[in-house]
Design an enzyme around this catalytic site. Structure first.
Site, PDB file in Angstrom:
ATOM      1  N   ARG A 433       0.824  -1.204   0.000  1.00  0.00           N
ATOM      2  CA  ARG A 433       0.000   0.000   0.000  1.00  0.00           C
ATOM      3  C   ARG A 433       0.860   1.257   0.000  1.00  0.00           C
ATOM      4  O   ARG A 433       1.953   1.273   0.557  1.00  0.00           O
ATOM      5  CB  ARG A 433      -0.912   0.028   1.232  1.00  0.00           C
ATOM      6  CG  ARG A 433      -1.893  -1.121   1.314  1.00  0.00           C
ATOM      7  CD  ARG A 433      -2.491  -1.189   2.699  1.00  0.00           C
ATOM      8  NE  ARG A 433      -3.436  -2.278   2.849  1.00  0.00           N
ATOM      9  CZ  ARG A 433      -3.098  -3.546   3.053  1.00  0.00           C
ATOM     10  NH1 ARG A 433      -1.822  -3.890   3.149  1.00  0.00           N
ATOM     11  NH2 ARG A 433      -4.014  -4.478   3.172  1.00  0.00           N
ATOM     12  N   GLU A 559     -33.453 -12.113 -10.849  1.00  0.00           N
ATOM     13  CA  GLU A 559     -34.169 -12.434 -12.089  1.00  0.00           C
ATOM     14  C   GLU A 559     -35.621 -11.976 -12.065  1.00  0.00           C
ATOM     15  O   GLU A 559     -36.246 -11.777 -13.112  1.00  0.00           O
ATOM     16  CB  GLU A 559     -34.111 -13.933 -12.347  1.00  0.00           C
ATOM     17  CG  GLU A 559     -34.769 -14.757 -11.250  1.00  0.00           C
ATOM     18  CD  GLU A 559     -34.685 -16.252 -11.513  1.00  0.00           C
ATOM     19  OE1 GLU A 559     -34.370 -16.626 -12.656  1.00  0.00           O
ATOM     20  OE2 GLU A 559     -34.926 -17.028 -10.575  1.00  0.00           O
ATOM     21  N   GLU A 646     -27.246 -13.093   1.279  1.00  0.00           N
ATOM     22  CA  GLU A 646     -26.062 -12.542   0.622  1.00  0.00           C
ATOM     23  C   GLU A 646     -26.185 -11.029   0.439  1.00  0.00           C
ATOM     24  O   GLU A 646     -25.193 -10.291   0.503  1.00  0.00           O
ATOM     25  CB  GLU A 646     -25.822 -13.243  -0.721  1.00  0.00           C
ATOM     26  CG  GLU A 646     -26.607 -12.741  -1.908  1.00  0.00           C
ATOM     27  CD  GLU A 646     -28.098 -13.078  -1.869  1.00  0.00           C
ATOM     28  OE1 GLU A 646     -28.841 -12.566  -2.726  1.00  0.00           O
ATOM     29  OE2 GLU A 646     -28.525 -13.855  -0.989  1.00  0.00           O
ATOM     30  N   ASP A 647     -27.410 -10.536   0.241  1.00  0.00           N
ATOM     31  CA  ASP A 647     -27.626  -9.104   0.086  1.00  0.00           C
ATOM     32  C   ASP A 647     -27.413  -8.369   1.407  1.00  0.00           C
ATOM     33  O   ASP A 647     -26.865  -7.264   1.437  1.00  0.00           O
ATOM     34  CB  ASP A 647     -29.015  -8.823  -0.474  1.00  0.00           C
ATOM     35  CG  ASP A 647     -30.110  -9.622   0.241  1.00  0.00           C
ATOM     36  OD1 ASP A 647     -29.786 -10.387   1.173  1.00  0.00           O
ATOM     37  OD2 ASP A 647     -31.291  -9.485  -0.142  1.00  0.00           O
TER      38      ASP A 647
END
Length: 739
Positions: A433, A559, A646-647
């Site tokens: 970094r 979907e 997961e959201d």
């Protein structure tokens, strides 16, 4: 005449020999200092043997000792080396670290199994637990690059009840010790009364030290790590937020400079604290000390003790701390002090008076942007110095204290992970970094150089660099049901998204257990269209960092989502102003259920939200990389096994990075968690256990993060003139109002 010539020749030859000896042309063997190893190329006479083919990846530790052969040290260097408590005084990564162990499996850390009957302090157990819960941990020592002892080395004060006896013999008996090579030793306290030296009471060999209160004299640059002194009550994970909730202009508080702590009447560390009364004025400079500590304090008290003790009891420490612009951090018996972290959390600019202290994480942190570093010998000048600091500088210093506190210091886990990340940057120097990454929001722990070393690839640095994200997005549609007809919602969704002027590509993640449909069964689009089979058909595969994503922005879609092209365009326009956040439509919220003493999840339509579900949301693709590499496998596995949450996990991750809420765009009540019913896999919204699982996820995630990172918001962004009583022709996103 001939005699004069002979004498002149002899004199010239002698002078030449003397000059050759002085300038190293002749090397005289040192009697009594050599050993048999000089025959194997260790002695100075064998230096010519060190050809490229014989170069070792690291040198022997004995070559780094001051009494080793071949080192030409000045008397001062020899004296400094001999007075050091460490035998590997001259160790550096290049000489005392075996990089080859890291080349096989990357930077992996092994923690020794706890030995039977050995007691471990709570603080050291927190350190080990933090390592074992990190992405660096490996249970296999053959895969390890770095080793951590299970023997408690934190407190090496012989008078402490936490002191571990016979540590030297216990460490030497470890089969993997290897004289300490590729080991790191954590320590908070060393030495004991009266001199409190930095000696740990055992030979650390070639091991690195992650040590509090370490002096610049004993600190080995780019090898050791200076860590802060933290108390046994310091939280293991999560940690509290900084005290600075909002910026006050001008940034002045009730007090200019404060301190409250022990005063040592005799011995090391007593000089500075004994002199604080000269600066104390009981008004805006309040420096309080007390002699009332220890068993025999009354035997040693001086004429000022009673007066100091009475003044000390008049003030509340927390009230002083949170109402002062500057906080004095003088040394105690050791160089470090608990006051350092307390000042950082309180957004009270530390004024450090501890000559010779190697400040915590000095290798990566620019302390000049967050603290005032003073000199103990110039104590009387401190008040005038801090008064002369401009209010703009004070505000900048206070803001930086909050960044550093929350990024690196507010929990044991953050301290440990920062230590490991520093070492990893040394090992993988080509992907290390930059200073800006370490000293800017969100901090180095969330800015992973393995993703990129270019600042412009991260969403956090756009404003600082004066750049904007790429003006296109990639749509990723998660599909779990087979294609049956052209009238399915997913077919309409694909067409609507592909028509967006900002769409660069459409990717379908096929997580259905049926074979991939033929190409002709998909709709024809004007942008590239890719179908990817999900990895192991798990739900987390929708968040994998696919190389086929060419844009900065990702439009994540379920979907069964119903979105028009206009809505997609508007959401992306909003995201361009908030590239580090999740921007989208379906909002949810969390709350604390006091009756069950746990976090709750709600989908009620209110003006308050803390999550935007990734069924219809835009975010930066870097969060795919963080989701896959930063989060532990245990959380992802739990999500995949349930095919749920997961959201929520993505919202937890983004909010923990940004410390900000997501952004909801124009209210869309027609967004439904559709019960499709084609299969049990697809109809997860109809599953009665679905909501219960999400409640469980909230608490599991909060437990791992150590806190609740989600932030509530009531902000909703609508198009200009949205629902205003004006002609529809004057509105850019006129289609949204017709939905």
């Amino acid at each position: 005449m001939q005699a004069k010539k002979r004498y002149l020749i002899l004199f010239s030859a002698g002078a030449c020999l003397l000059l050759l000896f002085c300038f190293g042309g002749i090397q005289v063997p040192l009697s009594g200092r050599g050993d048999d190893r000089s025959l194997a190329g260790y002695g100075p006479g064998a230096r010519w043997r060190r050809l490229q083919g014989y170069l070792q990846p690291f040198s022997s530790w004995r070559e780094d000792r001051p009494d080793g052969l071949g080192h030409h040290l000045s008397p001062r260097q020899k004296r400094d080396a001999s007075s050091s408590p460490y035998t590997g005084r001259r160790c550096r990564m290049e000489s005392c670290f075996d990089f080859s162990l890291c080349q096989r499996n990357g930077f992996r850390v092994y923690v020794y199994p706890q030995q039977k009957g050995e007691k471990i302090s709570e603080s050291y157990q927190n350190i080990l637990t933090s390592i074992e819960g990190s992405r660096f941990y490996t249970p296999d020592p053959r895969q390890a690059c770095l080793f951590v002892l299970s023997l408690d080395t934190l407190d090496r004060d012989q008078l402490s009840p936490q002191y571990v006896h016979n540590l030297k013999a216990k460490i030497q008996s470890l089969a993997l010790w290897n004289d300490g090579r590729n080991h790191i030793i954590f320590n908070l306290y060393s030495g004991t009364w009266p001199d409190y030296t930095e000696d740990l009471g055992f030979d650390i060999g070639l091991a690195m030290l992650a040590k509090a209160s370490i002096s610049t004299e004993n600190f080995r640059p780019k090898f050791d790590v200076s860590i802060p002194l933290f108390s046994k009550d310091h939280p293991r994970a999560g940690g509290e937020r900084g005290y600075l909730r909002h910026n006050t202009i001008p940034p002045y508080r009730k007090y200019v400079l404060v301190f409250k702590g022990k005063r040592y009447l005799t011995g090391i560390g007593s000089d500075t604290r004994n002199a604080l009364y000269h600066v104390h004025n009981s008004q805006d400079v309040v420096l309080l000390t007390t002699c009332k500590h220890g068993k025999d304090w009354q035997k040693h008290k001086d004429a000022r003790c009673d007066r100091d003790n009475a003044e000390y009891d008049r003030y509340d420490y927390r009230e002083m701390l949170y109402n002062s612009t500057f906080c004095l951090v003088p040394r105690g018996r050791r160089l470090g002090s608990f006051r350092f972290l307390e000042a950082l959390q309180a957004a009270c600019v530390p004024v450090i008076l501890s000559n010779g202290w190697e400040l915590p994480f000095s290798e990566i942190i620019d302390w000049n942007t967050a603290a005032v570093i003073g000199d103990e010998r110039l104590l009387l000048q401190i008040p005038s110095t801090v008064r002369s600091i401009h209010q703009d500088k004070i505000l900048s210093l206070r803001q930086q204290t909050q960044l550093l506190w929350e990024a690196y210091f507010n929990s044991v886990e953050k301290i440990v992970l920062t230590t490991l990340e520093i070492i990893q940057d040394r090992v993988l120097e080509h992907t290390s970094r930059s200073s800006l990454m370490w000293n800017s929001l969100p901090g180095g722990l969330f800015t992973l150089p393995q993703y990129s070393t270019h600042l412009g690839d991260f969403p956090f640095f756009y404003a600082k660099l004066g750049i904007k994200p790429y003006p296109k997005f990639t749509a990723i549609v998660h599909v779990v049901t087979p294609l049956v007809s052209l009238s399915q919602p997913v077919m309409k969704l694909l067409v609507a998204v592909a028509k967006s002027q900002y769409c660069a590509q459409v990717i379908v993640v096929w997580n259905c257990d049926k074979p991939l449909p033929a190409k002709h069964r998909w709709p024809t689009t004007s942008v590239p269209f890719i179908v990817i089979e999900g990895e192991r058909l798990v739900i987390s595969s929708r968040f994998l960092p696919y190389d086929t994503i060419p844009t900065d922005a990702v439009l994540s879609l379920d979907e069964d989502t119903v979105l028009s092209t206009t809505e997609v365009d508007f959401a992306f326009t909003v995201w361009q102003s908030f590239p580090d956040r999740i921007v989208g439509y379906p909002a949810r919220s969390h709350f604390w259920d006091s009756t069950k003493e746990r976090w709750g999840y709600t989908s009620k339509w209110t003006n308050d939200y803390s999550m935007v579900l990734t069924g219809a949301a835009i975010y930066h693709k870097y969060y795919h990389y963080l989701y896959t590499t930063y989060l532990p496998a245990s959380l992802r596995t739990m999500v995949d096994q349930m095919s749920n949450c997961e959201d929520i996990l993505m919202n937890f991750l983004v909010s923990s990075v940004t410390k900000l809420p997501p952004v909801k765009v124009t209210q869309k009540k027609q967004y439904k968690e559709t019960m499709m019913g084609q299969s049990s896999r697809a109809s997860r919204w109809a599953d009665p256990d679905h909501f219960t699982q999400r409640q469980t996820c909230m608490n599991k995630f909060a437990n791992w993060f150590g806190t609740m990172p989600l932030v509530h918001s009531q902000m909703r962004l609508d198009p200009v003139l949205f629902k205003d009583q004006v002609s529809i022709l004057r509105k850019k996103y006129r289609e949204i109002e017709r939905l």
